[in-house]
Write a protein that holds these residues in place. Structure first.
Motif, PDB file in Angstrom:
ATOM      1  N   HIS A  78      -0.886  36.411  29.490  1.00  0.00           N
ATOM      2  CA  HIS A  78      -1.441  37.148  30.732  1.00  0.00           C
ATOM      3  C   HIS A  78      -2.367  36.185  31.233  1.00  0.00           C
ATOM      4  O   HIS A  78      -2.686  36.201  32.282  1.00  0.00           O
ATOM      5  N   ALA A  79      -2.945  35.181  30.543  1.00  0.00           N
ATOM      6  CA  ALA A  79      -3.855  34.381  30.830  1.00  0.00           C
ATOM      7  C   ALA A  79      -3.115  33.238  31.761  1.00  0.00           C
ATOM      8  O   ALA A  79      -3.863  32.931  32.857  1.00  0.00           O
ATOM      9  N   ILE A  80      -1.775  32.942  31.463  1.00  0.00           N
ATOM     10  CA  ILE A  80      -1.076  32.054  32.641  1.00  0.00           C
ATOM     11  C   ILE A  80      -0.750  32.925  33.707  1.00  0.00           C
ATOM     12  O   ILE A  80      -0.783  32.373  34.798  1.00  0.00           O
ATOM     13  N   ARG A  81      -0.399  34.034  33.597  1.00  0.00           N
ATOM     14  CA  ARG A  81      -0.174  34.929  34.791  1.00  0.00           C
ATOM     15  C   ARG A  81      -1.109  34.952  35.834  1.00  0.00           C
ATOM     16  O   ARG A  81      -1.248  34.886  37.226  1.00  0.00           O
TER      17      ARG A  81
ATOM     18  N   GLY B 146      -7.978  39.127  18.956  1.00  0.00           N
ATOM     19  CA  GLY B 146      -8.112  38.245  17.651  1.00  0.00           C
ATOM     20  C   GLY B 146      -6.849  38.516  16.505  1.00  0.00           C
ATOM     21  O   GLY B 146      -6.563  37.497  15.938  1.00  0.00           O
ATOM     22  N   GLU B 147      -6.538  39.669  16.650  1.00  0.00           N
ATOM     23  CA  GLU B 147      -5.698  40.009  15.560  1.00  0.00           C
ATOM     24  C   GLU B 147      -4.209  40.568  16.203  1.00  0.00           C
ATOM     25  O   GLU B 147      -3.040  40.141  16.202  1.00  0.00           O
ATOM     26  N   LEU B 148      -4.268  41.897  17.058  1.00  0.00           N
ATOM     27  CA  LEU B 148      -3.141  42.643  17.489  1.00  0.00           C
ATOM     28  C   LEU B 148      -2.282  41.730  18.340  1.00  0.00           C
ATOM     29  O   LEU B 148      -1.087  41.658  18.313  1.00  0.00           O
ATOM     30  N   LEU B 149      -2.928  40.975  19.300  1.00  0.00           N
ATOM     31  CA  LEU B 149      -2.337  40.147  20.347  1.00  0.00           C
ATOM     32  C   LEU B 149      -2.540  38.666  20.071  1.00  0.00           C
ATOM     33  O   LEU B 149      -2.003  37.896  21.186  1.00  0.00           O
ATOM     34  N   LYS B 150      -2.728  38.324  19.044  1.00  0.00           N
ATOM     35  CA  LYS B 150      -2.956  36.817  18.662  1.00  0.00           C
ATOM     36  C   LYS B 150      -1.807  36.120  19.001  1.00  0.00           C
ATOM     37  O   LYS B 150      -0.580  36.414  18.334  1.00  0.00           O
ATOM     38  N   ASP B 151      -1.592  35.201  19.686  1.00  0.00           N
ATOM     39  CA  ASP B 151      -0.637  34.175  19.982  1.00  0.00           C
ATOM     40  C   ASP B 151       0.478  34.742  20.734  1.00  0.00           C
ATOM     41  O   ASP B 151       1.319  34.196  20.906  1.00  0.00           O
TER      42      ASP B 151
ATOM     43  N   ILE C 260       5.823  45.411  15.597  1.00  0.00           N
ATOM     44  CA  ILE C 260       5.910  44.295  14.726  1.00  0.00           C
ATOM     45  C   ILE C 260       4.426  43.747  13.956  1.00  0.00           C
ATOM     46  O   ILE C 260       4.474  42.845  13.421  1.00  0.00           O
ATOM     47  N   ARG C 261       3.344  44.577  14.692  1.00  0.00           N
ATOM     48  CA  ARG C 261       1.989  43.998  14.251  1.00  0.00           C
ATOM     49  C   ARG C 261       1.287  45.351  14.537  1.00  0.00           C
ATOM     50  O   ARG C 261       1.368  46.045  15.634  1.00  0.00           O
ATOM     51  N   SER C 262       0.239  45.708  13.415  1.00  0.00           N
ATOM     52  CA  SER C 262      -0.674  46.559  13.808  1.00  0.00           C
ATOM     53  C   SER C 262      -1.928  46.342  13.221  1.00  0.00           C
ATOM     54  O   SER C 262      -2.010  45.581  12.271  1.00  0.00           O
TER      55      SER C 262
END
Length: 326
Positions: free
Chosen positions: A319-322, A308-313, A287-289
């Protein structure tokens, strides 16, 4: 019923109770002769292996209503005017899988339909899992499906007709507490798609489905929540609508996939729910690369561009919540 499967012979693993029993009854009602199966005579009220839930009297009463084995299912088919032969044995064992196919040939002269429904499950944290617990989930479902396919396919190929249906689960997406079970179901989806390609043009189709209905597992899960102090009304309200209904209304779709009418349908994963929904799962896609202009990624670029790009939003927030939760 329409008699769509008249003259066909089906093997339904794990058909002593639950969804497997409803599948066997439906195929028989459509005219198929059926080999019913579970591991041994009698049935366990525990849906999750290596667990011991103290059921209430009311829970035991409900569980008893849905319990059974290969013989009770075969007897019910016979009582309704159909043909069925029970086979006791764990299809996760390669030899047993061969013998159940032999039983179909010896009893009815052929084997047309394999429904790989048998499944075992253990629920818990991956850190508590050992080899035995891994095998409980993986062998019966994934190896069992391969075993049955291996032994049945030569007969199906000679006939020029075969229908293989593999029961997966939405756990294939990766559900917390279901590591081995999820891995087995994800493997089954891949096995289904690959095998469908291998068998293209032979007259044999291979499909998988993720069923959702009220079964023994529902009662076990509800009892487990009760022990955790969750009120009964909260358990009922939080359950998907499909888990409040038994499976007999949804299994005709599997009879359809087993018929000549579904000759062009192969390699798919369907959602099958007892509230009346039939869905088609998509195939995962990128879905994104991101791409580097250099020959080798630098650590600095990775540290900047991955979040900043691949995993943005997407994953960083999850992961931060977990991480914050423990």
């Amino acid at each position: 019923m329409s008699g769509t499967l008249e003259g066909r012979v089906a093997v339904v693993t794990g058909s002593g109770q639950g969804i497997g029993r409803d599948i066997a009854l439906c195929l028989a009602a459509e005219g198929a002769s059926v080999i019913t199966n579970n591991r041994k005579p009698g049935s366990s009220l525990n849906a999750f292996e290596k667990t011991d839930i103290p059921f209430t009297e009311a829970e035991l009463t409900e569980l008893t209503k849905v319990s059974g084995d290969a013989k009770t299912t075969a007897d019910l088919i016979t009582a309704r005017g159909g043909s069925a032969v029970p086979f006791f044995g764990d299809v996760g064992d390669f030899g047993n899988a061969g013998r159940i196919v032999e039983t179909a040939i010896e009893s009815f002269g052929r084997v047309d339909i394999i429904v790989n429904n048998a499944s075992s499950n253990w629920v818990g944290n991956i850190m508590d899992m050992d080899e035995e617990l891994w095998d409980i989930s993986v062998v019966s479902k994934l190896k069992g499906a391969f075993n049955l396919m291996h032994h049945a396919l030569p007969h199906m190929k000679e006939q020029g007709y075969g229908r293989i249906l593999n029961s997966s689960s939405d756990a294939f997406q990766g559900l917390t507490g279901y590591a081995a079970y999820g891995a087995a179901n994800a493997g089954l989806v891949a096995l289904t798609r690959a095998t469908a390609g291998d068998l293209a043009g032979t007259g044999i189709t291979v499909n998988a489905y993720t069923p959702l209905a009220k079964t023994r597992a529902w009662y076990n899960a509800a009892a487990a929540y009760r022990l955790q102090g969750v009120p009964a009304e909260a358990i009922e309200a939080g359950a998907p609508e499909a888990m409040k209904r038994t499976a007999e209304g949804m299994v005709p779709f599997l009879a359809y996939l087993s018929s000549e009418h579904a000759a062009g349908i192969s390699g798919h994963l369907f959602k099958l729910a007892a509230d009346g929904e039939i869905g088609l799962w998509n195939t995962p896609e990128v879905i994104r690369s991101i791409r580097t202009e250099d020959e080798i990624w630098s650590m600095g670029d990775l540290q900047e561009r991955i979040p900043g790009e691949l995993l943005k939003d997407i994953a960083i927030a999850e992961h931060a919540i977990r991480a914050e939760q423990g």
